[in-house]
Design a protein around this motif. Structure first.
Motif, PDB file in Angstrom:
ATOM      1  N   LYS B 223      26.235  61.331  51.395  1.00 32.49           N
ATOM      2  CA  LYS B 223      27.724  61.360  51.279  1.00 32.49           C
ATOM      3  C   LYS B 223      28.206  59.126  51.346  1.00 32.49           C
ATOM      4  CE  LYS B 223      28.655  65.092  53.377  1.00 32.49           C
ATOM      5  NZ  LYS B 223      28.293  66.775  54.509  1.00 32.49           N
ATOM      6  N   GLU B 224      27.014  58.872  51.520  1.00 31.32           N
ATOM      7  CA  GLU B 224      27.766  57.501  52.173  1.00 31.32           C
ATOM      8  C   GLU B 224      26.915  56.387  52.203  1.00 31.32           C
ATOM      9  OE1 GLU B 224      30.954  56.309  53.076  1.00 31.32           O
ATOM     10  OE2 GLU B 224      31.438  58.990  53.263  1.00 31.32           O
ATOM     11  N   ASP B 225      26.863  55.656  51.278  1.00 35.47           N
ATOM     12  CA  ASP B 225      26.042  54.177  51.280  1.00 35.47           C
ATOM     13  C   ASP B 225      27.058  52.629  51.318  1.00 35.47           C
ATOM     14  OD1 ASP B 225      27.290  53.572  48.420  1.00 35.47           O
ATOM     15  OD2 ASP B 225      26.330  54.908  48.043  1.00 35.47           O
ATOM     16  N   LEU B 226      25.934  52.062  51.371  1.00 38.30           N
ATOM     17  CA  LEU B 226      25.939  50.237  52.521  1.00 38.30           C
ATOM     18  C   LEU B 226      25.175  49.258  51.456  1.00 38.30           C
ATOM     19  CD1 LEU B 226      28.515  48.990  53.581  1.00 38.30           C
ATOM     20  CD2 LEU B 226      27.022  49.369  55.690  1.00 38.30           C
ATOM     21  N   THR B 227      25.213  48.813  50.754  1.00 37.07           N
ATOM     22  CA  THR B 227      24.696  48.043  50.120  1.00 37.07           C
ATOM     23  C   THR B 227      24.897  46.096  50.905  1.00 37.07           C
ATOM     24  OG1 THR B 227      24.054  49.010  47.989  1.00 37.07           O
ATOM     25  CG2 THR B 227      23.432  46.699  48.341  1.00 37.07           C
ATOM     26  N   LEU B 228      23.894  45.499  50.777  1.00 33.63           N
ATOM     27  CA  LEU B 228      23.579  44.054  51.581  1.00 33.63           C
ATOM     28  C   LEU B 228      22.734  43.543  50.842  1.00 33.63           C
ATOM     29  CD1 LEU B 228      23.136  45.347  55.219  1.00 33.63           C
ATOM     30  CD2 LEU B 228      24.488  45.407  54.349  1.00 33.63           C
ATOM     31  N   LEU B 229      22.960  41.741  50.457  1.00 33.33           N
ATOM     32  CA  LEU B 229      22.476  40.850  50.291  1.00 33.33           C
ATOM     33  C   LEU B 229      22.104  40.084  51.014  1.00 33.33           C
ATOM     34  CD1 LEU B 229      20.777  40.043  47.227  1.00 33.33           C
ATOM     35  CD2 LEU B 229      22.468  39.100  46.734  1.00 33.33           C
ATOM     36  N   VAL B 230      20.679  39.526  51.393  1.00 30.89           N
ATOM     37  CA  VAL B 230      20.627  38.283  52.670  1.00 30.89           C
ATOM     38  C   VAL B 230      19.750  38.014  52.212  1.00 30.89           C
ATOM     39  CG1 VAL B 230      19.320  38.619  54.762  1.00 30.89           C
ATOM     40  CG2 VAL B 230      20.393  40.611  54.188  1.00 30.89           C
ATOM     41  N   PRO B 231      20.099  36.092  52.340  1.00 32.09           N
ATOM     42  CA  PRO B 231      19.606  35.346  51.452  1.00 32.09           C
ATOM     43  C   PRO B 231      18.771  34.924  52.855  1.00 32.09           C
ATOM     44  CG  PRO B 231      21.555  34.845  52.175  1.00 32.09           C
ATOM     45  CD  PRO B 231      22.068  36.354  52.440  1.00 32.09           C
ATOM     46  N   PHE B 232      17.314  34.083  52.351  1.00 32.29           N
ATOM     47  CA  PHE B 232      16.130  33.922  53.209  1.00 32.29           C
ATOM     48  C   PHE B 232      16.199  31.820  52.524  1.00 32.29           C
ATOM     49  CE2 PHE B 232      16.306  38.003  54.515  1.00 32.29           C
ATOM     50  CZ  PHE B 232      15.873  37.737  55.743  1.00 32.29           C
ATOM     51  N   VAL B 316      25.100  37.785  55.535  1.00 33.53           N
ATOM     52  CA  VAL B 316      24.481  38.348  54.543  1.00 33.53           C
ATOM     53  C   VAL B 316      25.975  39.137  54.372  1.00 33.53           C
ATOM     54  CG1 VAL B 316      24.400  41.343  54.937  1.00 33.53           C
ATOM     55  CG2 VAL B 316      23.279  39.534  56.522  1.00 33.53           C
ATOM     56  N   LEU B 317      25.654  39.269  52.662  1.00 33.66           N
ATOM     57  CA  LEU B 317      26.516  39.529  51.649  1.00 33.66           C
ATOM     58  C   LEU B 317      27.270  41.265  51.763  1.00 33.66           C
ATOM     59  CD1 LEU B 317      29.059  39.004  49.613  1.00 33.66           C
ATOM     60  CD2 LEU B 317      26.625  39.373  47.762  1.00 33.66           C
ATOM     61  N   ILE B 318      28.114  41.907  52.272  1.00 35.94           N
ATOM     62  CA  ILE B 318      27.959  43.106  52.451  1.00 35.94           C
ATOM     63  C   ILE B 318      28.982  43.587  50.957  1.00 35.94           C
ATOM     64  CG2 ILE B 318      28.969  45.473  53.676  1.00 35.94           C
ATOM     65  CD1 ILE B 318      28.158  43.895  55.834  1.00 35.94           C
ATOM     66  N   ALA B 319      28.405  43.984  50.014  1.00 36.30           N
ATOM     67  CA  ALA B 319      29.009  44.700  49.111  1.00 36.30           C
ATOM     68  C   ALA B 319      29.687  46.167  49.160  1.00 36.30           C
ATOM     69  CB  ALA B 319      28.230  45.355  48.142  1.00 36.30           C
ATOM     70  N   ASP B 320      30.725  45.872  49.248  1.00 37.92           N
ATOM     71  CA  ASP B 320      31.750  47.016  49.839  1.00 37.92           C
ATOM     72  C   ASP B 320      32.975  48.167  49.172  1.00 37.92           C
ATOM     73  OD1 ASP B 320      33.787  44.438  49.550  1.00 37.92           O
ATOM     74  OD2 ASP B 320      34.489  44.591  51.549  1.00 37.92           O
ATOM     75  N   ASN B 321      32.286  47.511  47.339  1.00 41.18           N
ATOM     76  CA  ASN B 321      32.673  48.716  46.007  1.00 41.18           C
ATOM     77  C   ASN B 321      31.412  49.009  45.688  1.00 41.18           C
ATOM     78  OD1 ASN B 321      32.461  46.292  44.260  1.00 41.18           O
ATOM     79  ND2 ASN B 321      34.758  45.900  45.485  1.00 41.18           N
ATOM     80  N   GLN B 322      32.011  49.491  45.162  1.00 38.61           N
ATOM     81  CA  GLN B 322      30.781  49.964  43.716  1.00 38.61           C
ATOM     82  C   GLN B 322      30.554  48.912  42.715  1.00 38.61           C
ATOM     83  OE1 GLN B 322      29.272  53.405  44.200  1.00 38.61           O
ATOM     84  NE2 GLN B 322      27.930  52.736  42.661  1.00 38.61           N
ATOM     85  N   ALA B 323      31.454  48.006  42.019  1.00 42.30           N
ATOM     86  CA  ALA B 323      31.661  47.638  41.083  1.00 42.30           C
ATOM     87  C   ALA B 323      30.459  45.720  41.354  1.00 42.30           C
ATOM     88  CB  ALA B 323      32.906  46.377  40.233  1.00 42.30           C
ATOM     89  N   GLN B 324      30.319  45.819  42.492  1.00 41.45           N
ATOM     90  CA  GLN B 324      29.495  45.163  43.785  1.00 41.45           C
ATOM     91  C   GLN B 324      27.920  45.322  43.669  1.00 41.45           C
ATOM     92  OE1 GLN B 324      31.138  43.513  46.821  1.00 41.45           O
ATOM     93  NE2 GLN B 324      32.033  41.782  46.730  1.00 41.45           N
TER      94      GLN B 324
END
Lengths: 470, 470
Positions: B223-232, B316-324
Motif C-alpha cells: 500500500k505504501e512506498d518511499l524512494t530515497l536517493l543517496v549521493p556518495f 539523502v533526498l526523499i522523493a515525497d511525491n509520485q512525480a519525483q
C-alpha cells in the motif's frame, strides 16, 4: 531384481576400503534399522549401510556402485513420510549422518554453507544466534536433516509467508551417479547462467545425485511474533476464512488448520497443553504473525479478528508469552504422531490453490463416506496443503486393501481437478508413485524419465521411487 | 550448418498451412527485423518468421521442424542482452507476439494464467488493478514480454526483496521439441511431486521447450512506498553501504547503484530529471522501501540515513511525491540505453554475494586499467548484480577484438572467485557461451548437455546458445 546387483562379500571388502571398517554395517539389526522410515509400517532393508564422511568417499562409493550396477539409497534421519529412504531394491544405504558440520554462517552475506546431515532445528538455532533466519521447519525439525529436506523439498508451517526449502538453496555440491562431483550454481541471489540444476536436484528424492554440501540464503531474523488460536464451529468455515484473511492484505507467517479430531487425539498424547475444546468447536486455525514491529502485528491481529468473526469463529486466543506460544506449536507439531499412534493409517499430502480448501475438505469427507473410511485432516492451510490421515479403525483388511486405493485415487483426481497436486511436501517416494499418472501426462513422465536416464544411465540412484511401476 | 536443414519453398508451403498465409514472413526486411535483439549490433536473420496463435499451431510447427531438423528460435520482444533470440543457425523464428492474452487473474487465489507474449508492464498493471502484485520488472518492462522474462529468468530492481521471475512461476504449459504438450507442475504454492520441470524450463533460453501458458503466483500489492536517493563521494563506499543496510534488518524493495558516469550520461539523454551532481559525488544509491504501513517505512528510512552517514554519504533526498519518484526511476531505467547511445559497447552482467561488491567494483576498474578499457558500472546492488558496460571510446579495433576478451575473462574469473557467476539476469545466450567453462566444470557441462539431448535429441531448439562452441 530388474538387473541390479546384490552385494557380495567382495563388495563389502571394497566398501570397507573406501569408508573404513568402522563405518560399514551389514548385520541384521542395522539393516532392519536402516530399512524403514516413518512411512506406515514398511520395511525394506538394504544389503549394507555405509557411513561416509567426505565428498571423496561418496564419490568413490558411487563410482564403485555404478560400475557394479548396485542400487544406492541416500539416507538422512529416516523421518520421511513417502518411503523415499526405503531400500526397495536392496543394495547400499548411504547414510549421510557423518556430514553433520555447519561449515560457515556468513553473516556479511546472509548465507550459510552446510553439510546435509545437519539437523534442521540445530541449523535454525545456529543461524538465529547470528541474527539470521532459516525459515523451513517441518514438524519433524527436531530430528530431520537438511539433506532430507532438500530431497523432498520440505515445507513446514512458515512456508506460507517464507516459501519452502527450494527458495533458500543457492548452490549445491552434488556427486553424480558416475562419481563425478559438480557444483550446481553459484552463491548468489540471482542467476541466469545455464540450466537450473540446483532446482532440478531439490525434490528429486536422491534419484539424480547425492548432495554433499549446500549453500543456503538466509534472512534477517524477525524481531517480533504473535500467535493466535481461533476456534470455529464448522471446519469448512475455518478453511474459507483462510483465503479471506490473505485477501485483507495480511500475510501470516503460519496458518495451520486442525480438525476437531486432530486436536482431541493430540490432547490425549501431549499432557501439558490446554486449548478450548467446547462441544461446538469443530476446527481451529493456529495463526502466527511475525515482523520487526509489534504494533503492526497487533494491527494485523485485529484485521484477522474482524475477518474470522464473519466466518462464525469463537473467541480468539492470543498467546502472549513464549510458554503459551510453544505449547500451541507443540500441539500442532505432534498432531501427526498422535493420530498415527491411534490406529493403522495412511497419510496423504494433498495441496490445492488455497481458496479451494473448503471444496477439498468436503470432497475428502464425501469420498470417505462412499468408500467407508474415516479421515483426520490438518495441515498448512495457508498454502492449501491439507494432510489427510486415513485411519483404519474398524475397516476390514479387505476394504483397506481394495476399496481404500480407489478412494485415494478419487481424492487425488479431485485435487488435480482443483488445480492441485498429490504431494505438497512429503514427496512421491515409494507409496505414491502409482498415482503419478493422475497429475502428469505420458509426455511429461517420459521427459522426467529421460532426464533420469541422462544423469543416471544405469538407474543406480534410489531405484523404485517416483516413477510408476519402478 | 552442423546438420541442421535450411528452409525450402516446400517448407514454407507446409508452414503456411499451419499458421495461415498472413502469419508467415520470409521477406528480407522481416528476416532482418527478426534477426536482431538489443545485443550490441549483432544480426543473425532467420530463414522465415512465423506467428502462431495457439498451442496446437506451435505443436505442429515443432513436430514439422523436428522431423526436418530445422532450427527453431522462440522470439519475444527482442529486448534481450545476450543474443538469445538471434537465429544463429537460420531456420524458423517463432514469434510469440500473438500469445498476448491475460487469460485469468484469480484474485481468490492470488494467481494469474497468462500467455507468454504479454508485455511485462501490461501484466503488472492488470494485476495491480485487482490489488495484486507481480514484482519482476526489468528495465525494459514497457516492451519486454513475459515469455522472454521466463526464458532468461529476468530480474529487475525489486528482485532484492521479492526475488526474480522464477519465484513467481507455479506451472507452465510447454511444447517439447517433439511437438508434445505438457504442463510442468500444478497451480500450488508448494509441490513435491516429481522433478521440478518448471524451474528447469525457466532460464533455459528456449533450448528445452516453447512456453505457451504460464501460471504465476501473485502477492497483495503493497500500500505504501518511499524512494530515497543517496549521493556518495566514493563508489566503493556506496557499495559497502549496501551490505550494511541489510545488516540493520532493513530489506528495501529496491537498492540500485549508479556510478557518476552513468548518471551524467543519462542526464544528457533524459531532459526532465534533476538530481544532485556536485563535483564530489562519485556514485548514487537509489533505494525504495515498500510495505503496508507508512510509519514503518519512515522508521526504516531513518535507519538507512544513519547507516549511510557512516559511509560518508551526502544529503539523502526523499522523493515525497509520485512525480519525483517516477523521475528517479526513469533515470535508473534509462541508464543502459544512455550509456550505449554514447559508444560501441559490451555489457556484462556480473553477480556476486552482495558484501563482495566493493571488491568486484575495484577489480573491474583495475582490470580495465590493465587492458586499456573504460567501464561504466550500475545495477542491482542489493542483489550483488553489477552491470558492467564497457565502452569502446578511443580503443583501437585491435584492442577491442583481442585484448578486451582477455579482460572480460579476467573479470569473470574474479567474479567466480568471489562466489559469483557470469550472468545474474541477462542469460548466456550467444555472447557469453564461450566463458561458461569459468563457472562450470566439465562434469556439470556434460550433465547440462545430457539434459538438452534428452529433451531435444536433434538439437532443434535455439541452437548456438548457452553451450561453449555450440
Amino acid at each position: 531384481m530388474d538387473g541390479w546387483a546384490r552385494i557380495t562379500t567382495e563388495d563389502l571388502t571394497e566398501l570397507k576400503l573406501i569408508v573404513g571398517e568402522d563405518h560399514l554395517r551389514s548385520d541384521e539389526e542395522s539393516r532392519h534399522e536402516y530399512g524403514h522410515d516413518e512411512t506406515e509400517d514398511l520395511v525394506h532393508p538394504p544389503d549394507v549401510v555405509v557411513f561416509p564422511a567426505s565428498v571423496d568417499e561418496v564419490s568413490s562409493i558411487l563410482k564403485f556402485a555404478n560400475e557394479r550396477s548396485i542400487p544406492v539409497t541416500a539416507i538422512g534421519a529416516r523421518t520421511g513420510l513417502s518411503g523415499g529412504a526405503l531400500s526397495t531394491h536392496g543394495g547400499i544405504a548411504l547414510s549421510m549422518k557423518r556430514f553433520d558440520s555447519i561449515i560457515q554462517i556468513d553473516e556479511r552475506n546472509f548465507q550459510a554453507t552446510v553439510e546435509p546431515g545437519v539437523i534442521n532445528q540445530v541449523f535454525h538455532h545456529a543461524c538465529k544466534a547470528e541474527g539470521l533466519f532459516y525459515p523451513p521447519d517441518p514438524s519433524s525439525w527436531g530430528s530431520c536433516t537438511l539433506g532430507g529436506n532438500l530431497a523432498y523439498n520440505a515445507g513446514g508451517p512458515k512456508a506460507v509467508k517464507y516459501g519452502v526449502t527450494n527458495q533458500y538453496v543457492l548452490n549445491l555440491e552434488v556427486v553424480l551417479a558416475s562419481g563425478e562431483v559438480i557444483w550446481t550454481g553459484a552463491n548468489v541471489l540471482k542467476n541466469s547462467t545455464g540450466y537450473n540444476l540446483t532446482q532440478l536436484m531439490v525434490g528429486s528424492e536422491g534419484t539424480l545425485g547425492i548432495i554433499t554440501k549446500v549453500v543456503f540464503k538466509l534472512l534477517p531474523y524477525p524481531k517480533e511474533d504473535l500467535t493466535l488460536l481461533v476456534p470455529f464451529s464448522s471446519a469448512e468455515n475455518a478453511c474459507a476464512a483462510v483465503s479471506a484473511i490473505f485477501h485483507e492484505g495480511v500475510t501470516p507467517a503460519g496458518m495451520e488448520f486442525m480438525e476437531r479430531d486432530a486436536i482431541d487425539w493430540t490432547l490425549k498424547y501431549v499432557d501439558d497443553v490446554q486449548v478450548p475444546t467446547g462441544e461446538d468447536i469443530e476446527a481451529h486455525l493456529l495463526i502466527e504473525l511475525d515482523g520487526n514491529d509489534a504494533d503492526v502485528l497487533f494491527k494485523d491481529a485485529e484485521v484477522i479478528a474482524t475477518v474470522v468473526e464473519k466466518f462464525g469463529a469463537g473467541e480468539v486466543l492470543i498467546a502472549d508469552n513464549q510458554a503459551q506460544r510453544d505449547a500451541l506449536w507443540k500441539l500442532r507439531r505432534r498432531v501427526g504422531e498422535a493420530v498415527k499412534s491411534h490406529s493403522i493409517y495412511k497419510e496423504e499430502d494433498t495441496v490445492v490453490p488455497r481458496a479451494e480448501l473448503p471444496v477439498l475438505l468436503k470432497g475428502v469427507k464425501d469420498i470417505g463416506a462412499k468408500y467407508g473410511f474415516k479421515s483426520v485432516c490438518y495441515g498448512h492451510a495457508g498454502d492449501g496443503n491439507l494432510h489427510v490421515n486415513i485411519v483404519k479403525g474398524e475397516m476390514t483388511d479387505e476394504a483397506w486393501n481394495t476399496e481404500l486405493p480407489k478412494g485415494i485415487r478419487e481424492i487425488f483426481e479431485l485435487v488435480k481437478g482443483l488445480g492441485g497436486t498429490i504431494s505438497g511436501e512429503h514427496g512421491i517416494g515409494y507409496v505414491q508413485k502409482d498415482y503419478l499418472d493422475i497429475v502428469f501426462n505420458d509426455a511429461n513422465l517420459a521427459a522426467q524419465k529421460a532426464i533420469k536416464k541422462a544423469l543416471d544411465p544405469k538407474g543406480i540412484l534410489n531405484p523404485g521411487k517416483i516413477f510408476p511401476g519402478s
